[in-house]
Design a protein around this motif. Sequence first.
Motif, PDB file in Angstrom:
ATOM      1  N   PRO A  83       0.842  -1.213   0.000  1.00  5.51           N
ATOM      2  CA  PRO A  83       0.000   0.000   0.000  1.00  5.51           C
ATOM      3  C   PRO A  83       0.873   1.257   0.000  1.00  5.51           C
ATOM      4  N   TYR A  84       0.360   2.306  -0.642  1.00  2.00           N
ATOM      5  CA  TYR A  84       1.079   3.586  -0.674  1.00  2.00           C
ATOM      6  C   TYR A  84       1.135   4.190   0.724  1.00  2.00           C
ATOM      7  N   THR A  90      -1.546   8.231   0.710  1.00  2.00           N
ATOM      8  CA  THR A  90      -2.783   7.711   0.134  1.00  2.00           C
ATOM      9  C   THR A  90      -3.298   8.549  -1.041  1.00  2.00           C
ATOM     10  N   GLU A 101      -2.836   6.616  -4.379  1.00  2.00           N
ATOM     11  CA  GLU A 101      -3.578   5.415  -4.752  1.00  2.00           C
ATOM     12  C   GLU A 101      -4.854   5.779  -5.486  1.00  2.00           C
TER      13      GLU A 101
END
Length: 150
Positions: free
Chosen positions: A134-135, A138, A141
């Motif tokens: 996950p980035y 955020t 994304e």
Amino acid sequence: MMRRNCIGFVLGCVALVCGLVACNHRKSTETAGLEAPEMVAEVDSFQAKEVYEGIMPVPAEEEMGVKIRLELFPDGTYKEYMEYTNRVGENLYQEGTYVRDEERLILDPATEGEKQYFRVVAGGLRSLNEYGQPYQDTSLEYLLLRQPLD
């Protein structure tokens, strides 16, 4: 005598043509059953593709994004169409292969380029970073939503 030979020759040619037509008809009916399943399989694979769409943000420019259409085919190949939202005529296209399990989808381009990673979520795909994680930020994304097929 010559007339008999001509008639014999003509009858022989007619018999040969009739024989060839009969053989060709039998051959086409024998193979007709074999060709039909291949055609049905092609139609089924076209209908079974999955389509996802969404907008990928471009961090350097607040008002710009890239509209993405991702098509996944049952044979493990994909096509990805990318269009800048505020630039006319700047479209990108990429194709390659993909692998997927319950949690992730990995796109491997056929030409130069890095693999793309997505997390499989309800109704779509959430983008992951270049390491498949996950980035941290955020805002980088994006979500590709599964589209109904026509």
